[in-house]
Design a protein around this motif. Structure first.
Motif, PDB file in Angstrom:
ATOM      1  N   PHE A 260       0.830  -1.210   0.000  1.00 47.05           N
ATOM      2  CA  PHE A 260       0.000   0.000   0.000  1.00 47.05           C
ATOM      3  C   PHE A 260       0.863   1.258   0.000  1.00 47.05           C
ATOM      4  CE2 PHE A 260      -3.237  -2.645   2.597  1.00 47.05           C
ATOM      5  CZ  PHE A 260      -3.730  -3.215   1.435  1.00 47.05           C
ATOM      6  N   GLN A 261       0.482   2.209  -0.821  1.00 49.07           N
ATOM      7  CA  GLN A 261       1.109   3.531  -0.834  1.00 49.07           C
ATOM      8  C   GLN A 261       0.085   4.522  -0.288  1.00 49.07           C
ATOM      9  OE1 GLN A 261       4.420   4.371  -2.103  1.00 49.07           O
ATOM     10  NE2 GLN A 261       4.633   2.173  -1.837  1.00 49.07           N
ATOM     11  N   GLU A 262       0.437   5.202   0.790  1.00 48.12           N
ATOM     12  CA  GLU A 262      -0.528   6.071   1.474  1.00 48.12           C
ATOM     13  C   GLU A 262      -0.018   7.513   1.509  1.00 48.12           C
ATOM     14  OE1 GLU A 262      -0.350   4.005   5.156  1.00 48.12           O
ATOM     15  OE2 GLU A 262      -0.530   2.131   4.034  1.00 48.12           O
ATOM     16  N   TYR A 263      -0.933   8.452   1.330  1.00 48.08           N
ATOM     17  CA  TYR A 263      -0.574   9.872   1.331  1.00 48.08           C
ATOM     18  C   TYR A 263      -1.771  10.655   1.864  1.00 48.08           C
ATOM     19  CZ  TYR A 263       1.659  14.169  -0.488  1.00 48.08           C
ATOM     20  OH  TYR A 263       2.258  15.391  -0.617  1.00 48.08           O
ATOM     21  N   PHE A 264      -1.568  11.324   2.985  1.00 51.16           N
ATOM     22  CA  PHE A 264      -2.671  12.032   3.625  1.00 51.16           C
ATOM     23  C   PHE A 264      -2.259  13.461   3.986  1.00 51.16           C
ATOM     24  CE2 PHE A 264      -3.407   7.531   4.532  1.00 51.16           C
ATOM     25  CZ  PHE A 264      -4.720   7.399   4.119  1.00 51.16           C
ATOM     26  N   ARG A 265      -3.267  14.256   4.313  1.00 48.54           N
ATOM     27  CA  ARG A 265      -3.015  15.621   4.761  1.00 48.54           C
ATOM     28  C   ARG A 265      -2.207  15.603   6.052  1.00 48.54           C
ATOM     29  NH1 ARG A 265      -9.397  16.587   6.261  1.00 48.54           N
ATOM     30  NH2 ARG A 265      -9.470  15.249   8.126  1.00 48.54           N
ATOM     31  N   ARG A 266      -1.569  16.730   6.363  1.00 49.54           N
ATOM     32  CA  ARG A 266      -0.766  16.825   7.575  1.00 49.54           C
ATOM     33  C   ARG A 266      -1.668  16.728   8.805  1.00 49.54           C
ATOM     34  NH1 ARG A 266       1.669  21.397   6.579  1.00 49.54           N
ATOM     35  NH2 ARG A 266       3.439  20.398   5.546  1.00 49.54           N
ATOM     36  N   MET A 267      -1.214  15.965   9.796  1.00 51.57           N
ATOM     37  CA  MET A 267      -1.988  15.767  11.012  1.00 51.57           C
ATOM     38  C   MET A 267      -1.710  16.892  12.018  1.00 51.57           C
ATOM     39  SD  MET A 267      -3.730  13.029  10.440  1.00 51.57           S
ATOM     40  CE  MET A 267      -3.771  13.457   8.689  1.00 51.57           C
ATOM     41  N   THR A 268      -2.721  17.206  12.824  1.00 52.05           N
ATOM     42  CA  THR A 268      -2.587  18.167  13.924  1.00 52.05           C
ATOM     43  C   THR A 268      -3.202  17.525  15.164  1.00 52.05           C
ATOM     44  OG1 THR A 268      -4.733  19.241  13.553  1.00 52.05           O
ATOM     45  CG2 THR A 268      -2.853  20.054  12.260  1.00 52.05           C
ATOM     46  N   GLU A 269      -3.442  18.322  16.184  1.00 47.70           N
ATOM     47  CA  GLU A 269      -4.092  17.796  17.390  1.00 47.70           C
ATOM     48  C   GLU A 269      -5.603  17.714  17.223  1.00 47.70           C
ATOM     49  OE1 GLU A 269      -2.897  20.081  20.731  1.00 47.70           O
ATOM     50  OE2 GLU A 269      -0.788  19.484  20.612  1.00 47.70           O
ATOM     51  N   ASP A 270      -6.120  18.210  16.117  1.00 50.05           N
ATOM     52  CA  ASP A 270      -7.560  18.141  15.848  1.00 50.05           C
ATOM     53  C   ASP A 270      -7.941  16.684  15.576  1.00 50.05           C
ATOM     54  OD1 ASP A 270     -10.159  18.297  15.012  1.00 50.05           O
ATOM     55  OD2 ASP A 270      -9.787  19.678  13.345  1.00 50.05           O
ATOM     56  N   PRO A 294      -2.646 -10.793   2.704  1.00 51.73           N
ATOM     57  CA  PRO A 294      -1.949  -9.761   3.487  1.00 51.73           C
ATOM     58  C   PRO A 294      -1.267  -8.701   2.635  1.00 51.73           C
ATOM     59  CG  PRO A 294      -0.533 -11.657   3.259  1.00 51.73           C
ATOM     60  CD  PRO A 294      -1.809 -11.999   2.517  1.00 51.73           C
ATOM     61  N   SER A 295      -1.087  -7.547   3.243  1.00 51.20           N
ATOM     62  CA  SER A 295      -0.185  -6.539   2.696  1.00 51.20           C
ATOM     63  C   SER A 295       1.184  -6.780   3.321  1.00 51.20           C
ATOM     64  CB  SER A 295      -0.677  -5.130   3.030  1.00 51.20           C
ATOM     65  OG  SER A 295       0.251  -4.154   2.594  1.00 51.20           O
ATOM     66  N   ILE A 296       2.214  -6.907   2.486  1.00 47.84           N
ATOM     67  CA  ILE A 296       3.538  -7.256   3.003  1.00 47.84           C
ATOM     68  C   ILE A 296       4.517  -6.088   2.882  1.00 47.84           C
ATOM     69  CG2 ILE A 296       3.249  -9.709   2.593  1.00 47.84           C
ATOM     70  CD1 ILE A 296       4.878  -9.391   0.027  1.00 47.84           C
ATOM     71  N   GLY A 297       4.013  -4.925   2.539  1.00 48.19           N
ATOM     72  CA  GLY A 297       4.896  -3.767   2.436  1.00 48.19           C
ATOM     73  C   GLY A 297       4.087  -2.514   2.213  1.00 48.19           C
ATOM     74  N   GLY A 298       4.777  -1.397   2.118  1.00 48.47           N
ATOM     75  CA  GLY A 298       4.085  -0.149   1.855  1.00 48.47           C
ATOM     76  C   GLY A 298       4.914   1.048   2.251  1.00 48.47           C
TER      77      GLY A 298
END
Length: 468
Positions: A260-270, A294-298
């Motif tokens: 899996f390749q994952e890309y998300f917005r920057r996290m905050t305390e919200d 199974p996913s074996i990498g990412g």
């Protein structure tokens, strides 16, 4: 170099360099290590100890060999005109030690490193997708929706082919050589006109001597629009779509592994900011459990924010498989008179994949393919049957007459996990899958649906004119 038998036998362990540089690529190889940063080859002068330890380094490998094999390994590297340097020693003391200019700049216990650092927790408030604005119930392409509303079926079909997410990208694709190594089983575009885009990578396993009929397969699945509506559904269907494309190419779904390749917005305390990765990972986990695979990498990143602009919640599923050359099915239509059948991926009451039912159908389809009952196949996506059948037709310049029983919703509906298969007419009744006959292949270079007839030349023109 690594393919040489005499070299590979010397290597006890290896790791590739990446974003963590020396500290990670070498630091992961053994419990106890003493690394001399002064010996590390540098592209630029003037780097201090910290920079040498953590600077990103691509296109390098770290290998562990026995002390008695060091000189021999260095000699092999020289034969290949590769730079190789002894930079570290494995020690009995389970500590990671880095030295620079004669001083220890790092000395950390492996037991501490194995804890993954300080324990962290955060609150998550999951945002539920809006049921009244269900993305899965809409026609994906706005121009198509407008044409359908206006009653212009031909215009809708051509608008689908013109859409940036459907149109030909052949010029972009062919900037990359798909034949390097002479192991490719099929090219990015198939058929005698090389116009049917393939949905998976299939290549023979490279061997030093002799020949092989073993192939590796790779596909992907992701819809950013679906994931923006519901990261959970988006991840679940990303996994399902990647599996479907392997199955459509002749692979056995039971052998698949994911990365899996994952890309998300920057996290905050919200707590709401954490909703997207939390929901997406749950969706991908549910899909893995559902398929029993199974996913074996990412790789992941949570830096997808610039000022007030966020990237769409992104979890791309890559599926990899191993098969035999004779198992491979290509997507271009093969012969006039063959039937087009629709294997529809079942859903549950929450518009999520019915994994057990899908696996049952994929297993039966694989058996049908093994028995020679399927000659081409194409995994559907958010653009539905109209785009899929068109692309299947382009490669060999064959046409298709679509069944009058198909509705407009059928033609343009999102069908993640569903597959269109081309089957010889005398084999249709022998299929093990649950199917619907939706059309017939013709040697008339046109696509026909009720009173609408689109010449293949017109369809190809619409498909190519956006980017070509």
């Amino acid at each position: 170099m690594f393919r040489r038998e005499e070299v590979s036998k010397l290597i006890k362990k290896c790791n590739d360099f990446g974003a963590g540089g020396v500290s990670v690529a070498i630091g992961e190889l053994a419990d106890g290590l003493q690394i001399d940063l002064d010996k590390v080859p540098k592209k630029y002068a003037g780097l201090d100890g910290t920079e040498l330890a953590i600077s990103e380094s691509q296109e390098r490998m770290a290998v562990v060999v026995a002390p008695s094999d060091v000189e021999q390994f260095l000699a092999y590297a020289k034969e290949e005109n590769l730079e190789a340097t002894e930079v570290a020693v494995v020690t009995e003391d389970p500590r990671l030690v880095l030295e620079w200019r004669g001083k220890e700049v790092v000395n950390i216990s492996r037991a501490f490193l194995d804890t993954n650092g300080a324990h962290q927790e955060t609150d998550v408030e999951v945002e539920m997708p809006c049921e009244s604005d269900n993305y899965l119930d809409k026609i994906s392409t706005p121009a198509v929706a407008r044409m359908v509303e206006a009653g212009d079926m031909k215009g809708a079909w051509e608008a689908e082919l013109e859409d940036l997410n459907v149109c030909s990208q052949k010029g972009l694709v062919e900037m990359f050589d798909g034949s390097i190594g002479a192991g490719s089983v099929f090219m990015p575009y198939g058929g005698k006109y090389q116009l049917t885009e393939t949905q998976s990578m299939v290549a023979k396993v490279p061997v030093q001597n002799g020949k092989t009929d073993t192939v590796t397969m790779m596909s992907y699945g992701f819809d950013p629009y679906l994931s923006s509506w519901s990261p959970y559904h988006g991840a679940a269907y990303a996994v399902t779509e990647s599996v479907a494309r392997i199955v459509a190419a002749g692979g056995d779904y039971k052998k698949i592994r994911f990365t899996f390749q994952e890309y998300f917005r920057r996290m905050t305390e919200d707590p709401k900011r954490w909703s997207q990765p939390f929901a997406a990972l749950l969706g991908a986990y549910a899909a893995q459990m559902g398929f029993g695979l199974p996913s074996i990498g990412g790789k992941d990143s949570m830096s997808g924010t610039f000022n007030d602009i966020d990237v769409p919640p992104t979890l791309v599923s890559f599926a990899v498989d191993v098969a035999k050359l004779q198992d491979v099915i290509t997507p271009e239509l093969k012969k006039a008179g063959n039937k087009l059948v629709w294997l529809r991926a079942p859903k549950d009451q929450y518009d999520l994949p019915d994994y057990a039912a899908i696996m049952d159908q994929y297993e039966k389809l694989h058996n049908d393919m093994q028995a020679g009952k399927v000659v081409s196949a194409y995994a559907l996506d958010r653009h539905g049957i109209a785009a899929a059948v068109s692309k299947m037709a382009f490669g060999n310049g064959l046409g298709a007459v679509m069944d009058d029983g198909l509705t407009i919703d059928d033609l343009f509906a999102k069908e993640y996990g569903s597959i269109i298969a081309e089957v010889p007419a005398d084999k249709v009744s022998e299929l093990g899958i649950t199917y619907t006959v939706i059309g017939e292949v013709t040697d008339n270079a046109a696509i026909e649906y009720k009173d609408v007839k689109i010449a293949l030349e017109e369809a190809v023109s619409a498909w190519e004119e956006t980017l070509e």
